[in-house]
Design a protein around this motif. Structure first.
Motif, PDB file in Angstrom:
ATOM      1  N   LYS A 264       0.740  -1.260   0.115  1.00 12.99           N
ATOM      2  CA  LYS A 264      -0.131  -0.001   0.006  1.00 12.99           C
ATOM      3  C   LYS A 264       0.775   1.320  -0.013  1.00 12.99           C
ATOM      4  N   THR A 265       1.893   1.333   0.628  1.00 17.01           N
ATOM      5  CA  THR A 265       2.695   2.524   0.930  1.00 17.01           C
ATOM      6  C   THR A 265       4.016   2.518   0.037  1.00 17.01           C
ATOM      7  N   GLN A 266       4.593   1.461  -0.417  1.00 10.56           N
ATOM      8  CA  GLN A 266       5.576   1.368  -1.339  1.00 10.56           C
ATOM      9  C   GLN A 266       6.905   1.650  -0.617  1.00 10.56           C
ATOM     10  N   ILE A 267       6.869   1.572   0.645  1.00  7.87           N
ATOM     11  CA  ILE A 267       8.008   1.887   1.523  1.00  7.87           C
ATOM     12  C   ILE A 267       8.800   0.697   1.805  1.00  7.87           C
ATOM     13  N   GLU A 268      10.166   0.805   1.516  1.00  6.72           N
ATOM     14  CA  GLU A 268      11.025  -0.458   1.555  1.00  6.72           C
ATOM     15  C   GLU A 268      10.899  -1.127   3.071  1.00  6.72           C
ATOM     16  N   LYS A 269      10.958  -2.458   3.007  1.00  8.88           N
ATOM     17  CA  LYS A 269      10.634  -3.243   4.062  1.00  8.88           C
ATOM     18  C   LYS A 269      11.387  -3.178   5.236  1.00  8.88           C
ATOM     19  N   THR A 270      12.711  -2.829   4.958  1.00  8.17           N
ATOM     20  CA  THR A 270      13.844  -2.471   6.219  1.00  8.17           C
ATOM     21  C   THR A 270      13.356  -1.290   6.807  1.00  8.17           C
ATOM     22  N   LYS A 271      13.068  -0.270   6.128  1.00  3.77           N
ATOM     23  CA  LYS A 271      12.788   0.854   6.632  1.00  3.77           C
ATOM     24  C   LYS A 271      11.301   0.965   7.126  1.00  3.77           C
ATOM     25  N   LEU A 272      10.434   0.125   6.496  1.00  7.47           N
ATOM     26  CA  LEU A 272       9.050   0.187   7.114  1.00  7.47           C
ATOM     27  C   LEU A 272       9.300  -0.522   8.452  1.00  7.47           C
ATOM     28  N   SER A 273       9.956  -1.427   8.849  1.00 11.77           N
ATOM     29  CA  SER A 273       9.845  -2.194  10.188  1.00 11.77           C
ATOM     30  C   SER A 273      10.260  -1.227  10.958  1.00 11.77           C
ATOM     31  N   VAL A 274      11.404  -0.185  10.827  1.00 14.27           N
ATOM     32  CA  VAL A 274      11.741   0.804  11.580  1.00 14.27           C
ATOM     33  C   VAL A 274      10.694   1.862  12.155  1.00 14.27           C
ATOM     34  N   TYR A 275       9.877   2.221  11.105  1.00 12.24           N
ATOM     35  CA  TYR A 275       8.833   3.082  11.099  1.00 12.24           C
ATOM     36  C   TYR A 275       7.672   2.468  11.987  1.00 12.24           C
ATOM     37  N   LEU A 276       7.326   1.099  11.998  1.00 13.29           N
ATOM     38  CA  LEU A 276       6.416   0.598  12.606  1.00 13.29           C
ATOM     39  C   LEU A 276       6.823   0.368  13.952  1.00 13.29           C
ATOM     40  N   LYS A 277       8.038  -0.066  14.196  1.00 15.96           N
ATOM     41  CA  LYS A 277       8.425  -0.169  15.843  1.00 15.96           C
ATOM     42  C   LYS A 277       8.254   1.136  16.483  1.00 15.96           C
ATOM     43  N   ASN A 278       8.635   2.566  15.750  1.00 14.87           N
ATOM     44  CA  ASN A 278       8.226   3.838  16.569  1.00 14.87           C
ATOM     45  C   ASN A 278       7.102   4.033  16.771  1.00 14.87           C
ATOM     46  N   LEU A 279       6.147   3.806  15.862  1.00 10.72           N
ATOM     47  CA  LEU A 279       4.561   3.686  16.024  1.00 10.72           C
ATOM     48  C   LEU A 279       4.213   2.944  17.418  1.00 10.72           C
ATOM     49  N   ILE A 280       4.905   1.694  17.233  1.00 13.66           N
ATOM     50  CA  ILE A 280       4.504   0.569  18.569  1.00 13.66           C
ATOM     51  C   ILE A 280       4.931   1.458  19.630  1.00 13.66           C
ATOM     52  N   ASP A 281       6.062   1.918  19.814  1.00  7.05           N
ATOM     53  CA  ASP A 281       6.732   2.602  20.829  1.00  7.05           C
ATOM     54  C   ASP A 281       5.967   3.779  21.287  1.00  7.05           C
ATOM     55  N   LEU A 282       5.320   4.465  20.223  1.00  3.94           N
ATOM     56  CA  LEU A 282       4.624   5.612  20.845  1.00  3.94           C
ATOM     57  C   LEU A 282       3.114   5.111  21.386  1.00  3.94           C
ATOM     58  N   GLY A 283       2.607   3.712  21.248  1.00  2.00           N
ATOM     59  CA  GLY A 283       1.251   3.632  21.505  1.00  2.00           C
ATOM     60  C   GLY A 283       0.291   3.799  20.505  1.00  2.00           C
ATOM     61  N   VAL A 284       0.664   4.033  19.033  1.00  2.00           N
ATOM     62  CA  VAL A 284      -0.135   4.362  18.144  1.00  2.00           C
ATOM     63  C   VAL A 284      -0.348   3.147  17.599  1.00  2.00           C
ATOM     64  N   LEU A 285       0.307   2.156  17.153  1.00  2.49           N
ATOM     65  CA  LEU A 285       0.306   0.878  16.559  1.00  2.49           C
ATOM     66  C   LEU A 285       0.408  -0.116  17.659  1.00  2.49           C
ATOM     67  N   THR A 286       0.053  -1.330  17.423  1.00  2.00           N
ATOM     68  CA  THR A 286       0.200  -2.621  18.189  1.00  2.00           C
ATOM     69  C   THR A 286       0.430  -3.827  17.456  1.00  2.00           C
ATOM     70  N   ARG A 287       1.391  -4.626  17.697  1.00  2.00           N
ATOM     71  CA  ARG A 287       1.623  -5.969  16.723  1.00  2.00           C
ATOM     72  C   ARG A 287       0.732  -7.112  17.602  1.00  2.00           C
ATOM     73  N   GLU A 288      -0.128  -7.805  16.963  1.00  2.00           N
ATOM     74  CA  GLU A 288      -1.160  -8.777  17.440  1.00  2.00           C
ATOM     75  C   GLU A 288      -0.544 -10.015  16.945  1.00  2.00           C
ATOM     76  N   PHE A 289      -0.642 -11.026  17.784  1.00  2.00           N
ATOM     77  CA  PHE A 289      -0.443 -12.401  17.174  1.00  2.00           C
ATOM     78  C   PHE A 289      -1.536 -13.354  17.799  1.00  2.00           C
ATOM     79  N   PRO A 290      -1.996 -14.421  17.173  1.00  2.97           N
ATOM     80  CA  PRO A 290      -2.922 -15.331  17.617  1.00  2.97           C
ATOM     81  C   PRO A 290      -2.594 -15.721  19.095  1.00  2.97           C
ATOM     82  N   VAL A 291      -3.656 -15.962  19.873  1.00  2.00           N
ATOM     83  CA  VAL A 291      -3.202 -16.272  21.370  1.00  2.00           C
ATOM     84  C   VAL A 291      -2.689 -17.510  21.441  1.00  2.00           C
ATOM     85  N   ALA A 292      -2.611 -18.583  20.499  1.00  2.00           N
ATOM     86  CA  ALA A 292      -2.142 -19.968  20.919  1.00  2.00           C
ATOM     87  C   ALA A 292      -0.779 -19.896  20.416  1.00  2.00           C
ATOM     88  N   ASP A 293      -0.269 -18.607  19.929  1.00  2.00           N
ATOM     89  CA  ASP A 293       0.945 -18.746  19.144  1.00  2.00           C
ATOM     90  C   ASP A 293       1.941 -18.668  20.487  1.00  2.00           C
TER      91      ASP A 293
END
Length: 464
Positions: A264-293
């Motif tokens: 959707k964004t066409q952002i390079e994956k290595t950079k995208l992972s950094v941006y996503l981590k920053n947003l998680i640290d700020l409490g804007v995003l969360t990364r969710e896993f299946p409960v049984a994982d």
């Protein structure tokens, strides 16, 4: 009107009554209610409440000195201003009175930005004197990344000195809806879906107006407080706001996996992972896993889905951000009628699942469930998905839930589909089923629930 925050107030009270010096760091995102909670805690207690400003160090020291000296310090007979921060901060031990001396420094990062030596000064005072005095110092801040990296991190002076660290989060559903007591159950659910648990946002809604009027007047109209709130917060915490806007919008529109966000964004994956981590640290995003994982599965960067944590951020990026041109032209009514209103139930359905999980967490804390679960969330595999799965520590007991936010009753076919989605590996494992529905249940589901011991919860029961 002050609402909720019972746990936070009890935490602070426990520190207040504890023996010896107490140094508490309280932080959280802007608008979450830190200052109001601290003022509520200070009521009835002799205290100094100092709100830092973005000002030069000398001006800050003068203002802090005046605030302290007004409280009857012996030094007030001789001076009008402390000569340095060592004297100023150390004076908390000289405050009059027999009970614990209480000093609250609100927006502490402003003070540190004006003078980077203050954490070291406070560390020395704490180690040499204050930790043995009858004092409670509360350092409060909204700049979360600054607090975590510059105050709490291992290499910084105050590391290990705090006797309490509290990260304030948004209110839960049950506290949030106290701001709109006159709304119906469904309107309370939708209000929470739109605004989340941020007190400042909830105060903008007037429950004597319809929900639609509140959204149009307080979110979609230029000049309203909530119209530009997200942009303001993003500029406060992040650079490259255009990039972050694109990522959050992609997630808010349903692109929740790493590859989907990349496409959707066409952002390079290595950079995208950094941006996503920053947003998680700020409490804007969360990364969710299946409960049984397990832990190993969660370490895989390709697994898990990203969700916008904050409901208002999700609403803003789903409905405001894509329609800014029309809103800037003053067409709040058109955006409400033709964009927001037709999609509001579908949008609310995702938050409804979270409300149902909060309902179960409350029952869990009261030991009002067949077993005590230690983990709750969603579950999915390649073909199926469950809105709710909770399990005990040994994964021998399971609670499975399905949440239907639609204008027709939960029917028997939907119940059978749900029961077919997940079968535990061990046949001795027990499953308890819970059904949640906006529009109630068919007679067949009610009969099946009685026969099979299935729990059914309507929207009204969810709130009661």
């Amino acid at each position: 009107m002050f609402v909720g925050r019972a746990e936070e107030l009890q935490f602070l009270q426990d520190r207040f009554t504890a023996r010896g010096g107490q140094l508490v760091i309280l932080y959280g995102r802007r608008r979450v209610g830190k200052t109001e909670t601290l003022r509520k805690f200070c009521q009835g207690k002799s205290h100094v409440f100092y709100a830092c400003t973005e000002s030069p160090d000398e001006q800050q020291l003068t203002a802090f000195s005046e605030r302290m000296l007004q409280k009857g310090l012996p030094a007030a007979q001789y001076i009008k201003r402390f000569s340095d921060w060592t004297q100023a901060l150390g004076s908390v031990a000289e405050l009059p009175g027999e009970e614990k001396k209480l000093l609250v420094i609100d927006e502490f990062p402003y003070m540190v930005k004006g003078n980077g030596a203050i954490p070291s000064i406070l560390q020395n005072l704490w180690d040499e004197k204050l930790k043995n005095e009858n004092v409670l110092i509360i350092l409060c801040g909204s700049a979360m990344s600054f607090i975590e990296k510059e105050i709490l991190a291992e290499k910084n002076p105050l590391y290990g000195r705090a006797t309490g660290i509290l990260k304030m989060k948004a209110m839960d559903f049950y506290d949030a809806i106290q701001f709109v007591p006159h709304y119906s159950s469904l309107d309370k659910i939708t209000t929470y879906a739109v605004l989340g648990g941020i007190p400042h946002y909830l105060k903008q809604f007037d429950d004597s107006l319809s929900l639609g009027e509140n959204i149009r007047l307080n979110i979609l109209s230029r000049g309203s407080i909530l119209y530009s709130e997200v942009e303001f917060l993003m500029r406060q915490e992040l650079r490259e706001t255009a990039t972050y806007n694109a990522i959050i919008e992609a997630v808010a529109m349903g692109n929740t996996r790493m590859n989907d966000i990349h496409q959707k964004t066409q952002i390079e994956k290595t950079k995208l992972s950094v941006y996503l981590k920053n947003l998680i640290d700020l409490g804007v995003l969360t990364r969710e896993f299946p409960v049984a994982d397990g832990v190993k599965a969660q370490a895989n960067i390709q697994r898990g889905v990203y969700q916008v944590t904050d409901s208002f951020f999700r609403f803003w990026y789903a409905f405001v951000f894509p329609n800014l041109s029309e809103l800037e032209a003053g067409d709040a009514e058109g955006v409400w009628r033709y964009v927001v209103k037709p999609e509001l139930d579908r949008y609310t359905s995702y938050v409804f699942e979270d409300i149902c999980r909060q309902y179960l967490r409350r029952k869990n804390r009261k030991n009002a469930l067949p077993f005590r679960f230690t983990k709750i969330g969603r579950w999915w595999n390649k073909t199926d998905e469950l809105d709710i799965m909770a399990t005990d520590q040994n994964k021998q007991r399971f609670l499975l839930g399905e949440c239907k936010y639609k204008n027709s009753a939960f029917n028997l076919s939907e119940l059978r589909q749900m029961q077919a989605k997940f079968m535990p590996k061990d046949k001795n494992n027990r499953i308890d089923y819970w059904l949640f529905s906006k529009s109630g249940f068919t007679d067949e589901v009610i009969r099946a629930a009685v026969e099979q011991g299935i729990q059914t919860v309507t929207a009204d029961q969810l709130i009661e």
